[in-house]
Design a protein around this motif. Structure first.
Motif, PDB file in Angstrom:
ATOM      1  N   VAL A 182       0.843  -1.191   0.000  1.00 38.30           N
ATOM      2  CA  VAL A 182       0.000   0.000   0.000  1.00 38.30           C
ATOM      3  C   VAL A 182       0.883   1.246   0.000  1.00 38.30           C
ATOM      4  CG1 VAL A 182      -1.827   1.279   1.183  1.00 38.30           C
ATOM      5  CG2 VAL A 182      -1.787  -1.227   1.308  1.00 38.30           C
ATOM      6  N   TYR A 183       0.613   2.157  -0.930  1.00 36.56           N
ATOM      7  CA  TYR A 183       1.300   3.457  -0.966  1.00 36.56           C
ATOM      8  C   TYR A 183       0.235   4.538  -0.801  1.00 36.56           C
ATOM      9  CZ  TYR A 183       4.625   7.088  -2.323  1.00 36.56           C
ATOM     10  OH  TYR A 183       5.460   8.190  -2.322  1.00 36.56           O
ATOM     11  N   ILE A 184       0.375   5.376   0.222  1.00 33.91           N
ATOM     12  CA  ILE A 184      -0.591   6.443   0.494  1.00 33.91           C
ATOM     13  C   ILE A 184       0.039   7.773   0.125  1.00 33.91           C
ATOM     14  CG2 ILE A 184      -2.027   7.544   2.245  1.00 33.91           C
ATOM     15  CD1 ILE A 184      -1.803   4.960   3.895  1.00 33.91           C
ATOM     16  N   LEU A 185      -0.655   8.539  -0.740  1.00 38.17           N
ATOM     17  CA  LEU A 185      -0.182   9.854  -1.175  1.00 38.17           C
ATOM     18  C   LEU A 185      -1.275  10.876  -0.888  1.00 38.17           C
ATOM     19  CD1 LEU A 185       1.854  11.684  -2.716  1.00 38.17           C
ATOM     20  CD2 LEU A 185       0.679  10.991  -4.827  1.00 38.17           C
ATOM     21  N   HIS A 186      -0.889  11.978  -0.238  1.00 38.55           N
ATOM     22  CA  HIS A 186      -1.893  12.996   0.107  1.00 38.55           C
ATOM     23  C   HIS A 186      -1.204  14.338   0.275  1.00 38.55           C
ATOM     24  CE1 HIS A 186      -6.231  12.834   1.590  1.00 38.55           C
ATOM     25  NE2 HIS A 186      -5.966  14.136   1.533  1.00 38.55           N
ATOM     26  N   GLY A 187      -1.789  15.401  -0.261  1.00 36.92           N
ATOM     27  CA  GLY A 187      -1.281  16.741  -0.029  1.00 36.92           C
ATOM     28  C   GLY A 187      -1.568  17.193   1.391  1.00 36.92           C
ATOM     29  N   ASP A 188      -0.577  17.774   2.076  1.00 34.57           N
ATOM     30  CA  ASP A 188      -0.804  18.126   3.477  1.00 34.57           C
ATOM     31  C   ASP A 188      -1.617  19.411   3.640  1.00 34.57           C
ATOM     32  OD1 ASP A 188       0.999  20.160   2.915  1.00 34.57           O
ATOM     33  OD2 ASP A 188       2.554  19.465   4.299  1.00 34.57           O
ATOM     34  N   TYR A 235       2.521  15.260   0.492  1.00 40.46           N
ATOM     35  CA  TYR A 235       3.151  16.216  -0.432  1.00 40.46           C
ATOM     36  C   TYR A 235       3.137  17.607   0.208  1.00 40.46           C
ATOM     37  CZ  TYR A 235       4.446  18.306  -4.901  1.00 40.46           C
ATOM     38  OH  TYR A 235       5.108  18.969  -5.902  1.00 40.46           O
ATOM     39  N   PRO A 236       4.305  18.230   0.397  1.00 33.04           N
ATOM     40  CA  PRO A 236       4.360  19.516   1.103  1.00 33.04           C
ATOM     41  C   PRO A 236       3.546  20.603   0.397  1.00 33.04           C
ATOM     42  CG  PRO A 236       6.547  18.552   0.904  1.00 33.04           C
ATOM     43  CD  PRO A 236       5.638  17.746   0.032  1.00 33.04           C
ATOM     44  N   ASN A 237       2.671  21.258   1.162  1.00 29.99           N
ATOM     45  CA  ASN A 237       1.818  22.334   0.645  1.00 29.99           C
ATOM     46  C   ASN A 237       0.919  21.869  -0.505  1.00 29.99           C
ATOM     47  OD1 ASN A 237       2.995  24.329   2.405  1.00 29.99           O
ATOM     48  ND2 ASN A 237       4.771  24.338   1.040  1.00 29.99           N
ATOM     49  N   GLY A 238       0.708  20.579  -0.603  1.00 29.73           N
ATOM     50  CA  GLY A 238      -0.121  20.053  -1.678  1.00 29.73           C
ATOM     51  C   GLY A 238      -1.601  20.259  -1.410  1.00 29.73           C
ATOM     52  N   SER A 239      -2.284  20.872  -2.365  1.00 31.83           N
ATOM     53  CA  SER A 239      -3.731  21.032  -2.276  1.00 31.83           C
ATOM     54  C   SER A 239      -4.387  19.728  -2.717  1.00 31.83           C
ATOM     55  CB  SER A 239      -4.189  22.206  -3.149  1.00 31.83           C
ATOM     56  OG  SER A 239      -3.819  21.967  -4.491  1.00 31.83           O
ATOM     57  N   HIS A 240      -5.686  19.787  -3.029  1.00 30.88           N
ATOM     58  CA  HIS A 240      -6.341  18.553  -3.447  1.00 30.88           C
ATOM     59  C   HIS A 240      -5.812  18.095  -4.807  1.00 30.88           C
ATOM     60  CE1 HIS A 240      -9.346  15.474  -3.201  1.00 30.88           C
ATOM     61  NE2 HIS A 240      -9.950  15.856  -4.310  1.00 30.88           N
ATOM     62  N   TRP A 241      -5.578  19.050  -5.696  1.00 32.89           N
ATOM     63  CA  TRP A 241      -4.997  18.738  -7.000  1.00 32.89           C
ATOM     64  C   TRP A 241      -3.862  19.721  -7.236  1.00 32.89           C
ATOM     65  CZ3 TRP A 241      -5.157  14.790 -10.255  1.00 32.89           C
ATOM     66  CH2 TRP A 241      -4.639  14.934 -11.534  1.00 32.89           C
ATOM     67  N   TYR A 242      -2.644  19.220  -7.270  1.00 32.99           N
ATOM     68  CA  TYR A 242      -1.479  20.095  -7.427  1.00 32.99           C
ATOM     69  C   TYR A 242      -0.702  19.738  -8.693  1.00 32.99           C
ATOM     70  CZ  TYR A 242       0.071  16.042  -4.665  1.00 32.99           C
ATOM     71  OH  TYR A 242       0.277  14.772  -4.181  1.00 32.99           O
ATOM     72  N   GLY A 243      -1.450  19.345  -9.711  1.00 35.02           N
ATOM     73  CA  GLY A 243      -0.855  18.962 -10.981  1.00 35.02           C
ATOM     74  C   GLY A 243      -0.963  17.469 -11.197  1.00 35.02           C
ATOM     75  N   ASP A 244      -0.589  17.029 -12.393  1.00 32.37           N
ATOM     76  CA  ASP A 244      -0.708  15.611 -12.723  1.00 32.37           C
ATOM     77  C   ASP A 244       0.068  14.714 -11.769  1.00 32.37           C
ATOM     78  OD1 ASP A 244      -2.357  16.284 -14.789  1.00 32.37           O
ATOM     79  OD2 ASP A 244      -0.932  15.823 -16.400  1.00 32.37           O
TER      80      ASP A 244
END
Length: 819
Positions: free
Chosen positions: A456-462, A491-500
């Motif tokens: 499992v790899y979890i990715l989320h903008g903070d 992802y540092p300062n990542g919003s809901h969608w921060y690019g592809d």
């Protein structure tokens, strides 16, 4: 990616009226009242206005007139509302309220009613489909009467912000093609597979069913003619058609001429445009879904450099409001695998649950057959709602994925919910508990140990304000208690969608590269949980065929010892357990212990599973009869809307009962089309024949008095409904105001079921008109019986709910009644 989608949708809607209309009338004034209804992801709902309609106490609205008195004793009055310059109605009162519109027609005439931003409506008391998400493509063919025509528009929570637009369109023709909601494949130049499949909406603005229809498609001189199903009166249907693109040799936009033919006569024509691309470019493909026979599509990011024998397959599930092709385009092609993106049936669809789940599985099989990936290198990922889909599909189907990677996802519809609201998390009321039990398969937190089957790899903008990073942190902590193979990145300062790279994240795909699914022969320990064996029944070589308590969680923990040829299993809530081929080589004898008791000292596997059933104790058994519950068919009302379902409306009741049955069937067909890009055969009981619709799900509208199919399909059902009463086992409920939903196995099919939408009289039938069963994740047990008073009182108006046992009989232990 999302910005481009919204721009496309806007341009789409700008073209709609020009494509359909000779003339149109836009509504600019109306009356509003609210809040007065509450709908969500559950069978119970309240609606004070609909309750008044059922009770025949609804009074024609007027400005300042009291519509109703709410639970606090406050009078709610109708207020005037005027559309803004964009002809959109907005008002804080409209949230969970109603908008009342009128149209004075100089004569009886036909039209397309087009209302966007609403969850459903009544035209002169007849229900028609909604467009809560403002897609813009819900058009209802209607007949307007001479004089005053009244429209009651039900508006959801977002009504004050999104607003409602409403218009009547008066087409030049009564039978016509509509292109705004067309489903099309790309033409892939290096793939000459023919024919290609498309889907297009047809409108019937006549008072009779239209039949003997054909669609002729012409691409650069290559013609294909497709027969089209009949369409009932004042109805629409999305139909499939075939195209031959074998003459196309150049990239770019390709015109296709569509001609609608009836009895050899051309009745309408449209020009559509397809895209021709090389097989190295992103593209869409189409297929006929086994769910309902409709044409669906998927997006593809092809493998860079072409397919290889050891290639991977990535299934990527999109977020709310995103198209599958947009999801695919967010990924650069990989040189070690192909990415395929299903649709969830619509950009919002079913939250990847229910029929969205089935769509994902259909597209997964297409990807496996088409791209032939290495069987140990199949991966699952998705973003936002697709992040939820990844958590959900990953927990539901352990063993299918070498790795999963939810991005910006929420785990459950209980915690987050999305547009249709949340699934309630708990209740002290026994009826509500029963309904929540019917949603148990949605609760991935209870299935979380199934994640042990893959990495499992979890990715989320903070800095995500749409789906809080706290959901990712919760899942990190959950996995940390038992999982030894997961990675986590904020992802540092990542919003809901921060690019592809919100989805196409190199470390995520590197994680996938390191992972393979275990082979069956290498897997010695199994820990598997399911809430419904008909959704998910096994993990590799062990499975659950039947439960003791339907839709409660069932768990098996199994250990295999290949040296001493033994398997030791502990079970929870399992009636019939199965060992599948692959547990040991064919012909090898082994010992089996279940819950501390040796049940087989010399089991031998062949090509089929071995079954063991628990009565007073565990014992070897035959496979349970297909007439019983099991992994092939395990109940819940919603599961019957499958196997190419057909809607059958009754014609043997009174004029009002027959009109209700047809109107309700059409309303459900419209809702299924809107929510699931779907298509349904709608036929009368007189037209239905078991042989013509063999092995197909049947949805009956009416009761034993009003629908003649009842006798052949439901004579053995423990629930019997006729005018004036509903009999449940030995208990009889009397009156004309009781409604019910229930399911029962189709007696002439090993897989299909019958869903029944019924009432003991017209008031009870009208109480069933809302179709929350098409809402993703909503829980409906095998049967749900309620009075019309539910619409006013909520849970207090429910009579009973429950599950049948494995023999499809009533079990008092699984029935709850009004308290």
């Amino acid at each position: 990616m999302k910005k481009n989608l919204y721009i496309c949708c806007f341009l789409w809607l700008m073209c709609v009226t020009n494509g359909l209309a000779q003339d149109n009338y836009a509504f600019t004034e109306g009356l509003v009242v609210g809040p007065c209804h509450q709908y969500g992801r559950e069978a119970i709902y309240t609606d004070q206005v609909t309750y008044q309609i059922i009770q025949k106490t609804f009074v024609t609205p007027a400005e300042g007139k009291t519509a109703l008195t709410d639970a606090k004793g406050q009078e709610l009055k109708w207020q005037k509302v005027v559309a803004d310059t964009s002809k959109r109605f907005r008002s804080s009162v409209m949230s969970n309220g109603y908008l009342y519109l009128t149209y004075n027609s100089p004569k009886e005439k036909v039209a397309l009613l087009h209302v966007a931003g609403q969850a459903g409506l009544y035209l002169n008391g007849v229900p028609r489909g909604g467009d809560a998400n403002r897609y813009g493509y819900m058009y209802s063919p209607v007949k307007l009467k001479k004089g005053l025509n009244e429209i009651l528009v039900r508006v959801g929570m977002g009504g004050r912000f999104q607003g409602v637009t409403a218009e009547l369109i008066f087409p030049e023709k009564n039978i016509l093609l509509s292109t705004p909601d067309i489903t099309l494949p790309y033409i892939v130049l290096q793939e000459k597979t023919q024919p290609l499949l498309g889907g297009i909406v047809l409108f019937n603005l006549t008072d009779k069913a239209v039949s003997n229809l054909q669609i002729k498609a012409n691409i650069q001189g290559k013609e294909v003619i497709t027969n089209v199903p009949a369409i009932t009166a004042f109805n629409s249907r999305k139909v499939g058609f075939q195209m031959d693109a074998s003459a196309v040799s150049q990239k770019g936009e390709i015109a296709c001429e569509l001609t609608l033919i009836q009895n050899g006569k051309n009745v309408d024509q449209k020009t559509i445009t397809l895209q021709a691309v090389n097989n190295s470019e992103h593209y869409s493909g189409t297929f006929v879904s086994a769910i309902d026979g409709s044409v669906q599509y998927y997006g593809v990011a092809p493998q860079k450099g072409g397919h290889t024998d050891t290639a991977s397959l990535f299934l990527s599930v999109h977020g709310a409001g995103v198209e599958a092709i947009g999801q695919a385009r967010a990924y650069k092609p990989k040189d070690w695998g192909t990415l395929i993106a299903p649709t969830n049936r619509r950009p919002r669809g079913f939250n990847w649950e229910d029929w969205g789940r089935l769509d994902a599985l259909e597209v997964l099989e297409i990807g496996k057959n088409k791209f032939k990936p290495h069987p140990q290198k199949i991966y699952l990922t998705g973003h936002s709602m697709g992040g939820h889909g990844t958590w959900y599909l990953g927990a539901t189907y352990p063993g299918k994925w070498a790795g999963i990677a939810p991005c910006a996802g929420y785990p459950t519809l209980m915690g987050y919910g999305s547009a249709d609201g949340k699934i309630p998390e708990n209740s002290t009321n026994k009826i509500e508990q029963m309904l929540l039990r019917a949603s148990n398969q949605s609760n991935v937190m209870e299935l979380a140990r199934n994640y042990k089957a893959s990495g499992v790899y979890i990715l989320h903008g903070d800095a995500d304000r749409t789906v809080s990073v706290e959901y990712a942190r919760t899942m990190r902590n959950t996995l940390g208690a038992f999982h030894n193979d997961f990675s986590y990145y904020e992802y540092p300062n990542g919003s809901h969608w921060y690019g592809d790279h919100s989805v196409d994240w190199d470390p995520l795909f590197d994680f996938f590269k390191w992972h393979r699914s275990p082979k069956v022969e290498d897997l010695d320990v199994i820990d598997f949980t399911t809430a419904n064996p008909a959704i998910s029944s096994n993990y590799h070589w062990a499975g659950i065929e039947q439960q003791q308590k339907p839709l409660n969680y069932s768990r098996i923990q199994a250990k295999r010892n290949v040296v001493n040829k033994s398997i030791v299993v502990t079970t929870e809530n399992v009636q019939t357990f199965m060992i599948l081929p692959g547990a040991f080589p064919k012909g090898t004898a082994f010992k089996l212990s279940l819950d501390g008791t040796e049940v087989c000292s010399s089991c031998v596997l062949g090509d089929t599973p071995l079954y063991f059933t628990k009565t007073e104790k565990w014992a070897s058994s035959e496979k349970p009869s297909l007439t019983h519950k099991g992994s092939h068919r395990n109940g819940t009302f919603k599961a019957a809307f499958n196997h190419r379902m057909v809607f059958v409306y009754g014609t043997t009741g009174t004029k009002e009962e027959n009109e209700w049955a047809y109107n309700k069937a059409r309303y459900d067909a419209e809702t299924w089309y809107y929510r699931g890009n779907g298509a349904v055969d709608v036929v009368s009981d007189k037209e239905f024949s078991a042989s013509a619709y063999a092995d197909r799900g049947v949805v009956i509208f009416g009761n034993a008095t009003t629908n003649s199919t009842w006798a052949s399909l439901l004579s053995q059902s423990p629930i019997q409904v006729q005018r004036g009463s509903i009999k449940v086992g030995t208990e009889t409920l009397t009156g004309d105001n009781i409604g019910a939903y229930f399911t029962y196995p189709r007696p002439d099919s090993p897989v299909a079921s019958v869903a029944v939408i019924t009432g003991s009289g017209l008031a009870g039938m009208l109480a069933t008109e809302s179709n929350q069963y098409f809402t993703g994740g909503s829980g409906f047990p095998d049967y749900f019986i309620f009075g019309a008073g539910m619409l006013k009182e909520g849970t207090a108006g429910v009579k009973m709910a429950g599950f049948f046992n494995n023999n499809w009989q009533l079990d008092q232990a699984d029935i709850v009644k009004a308290q």
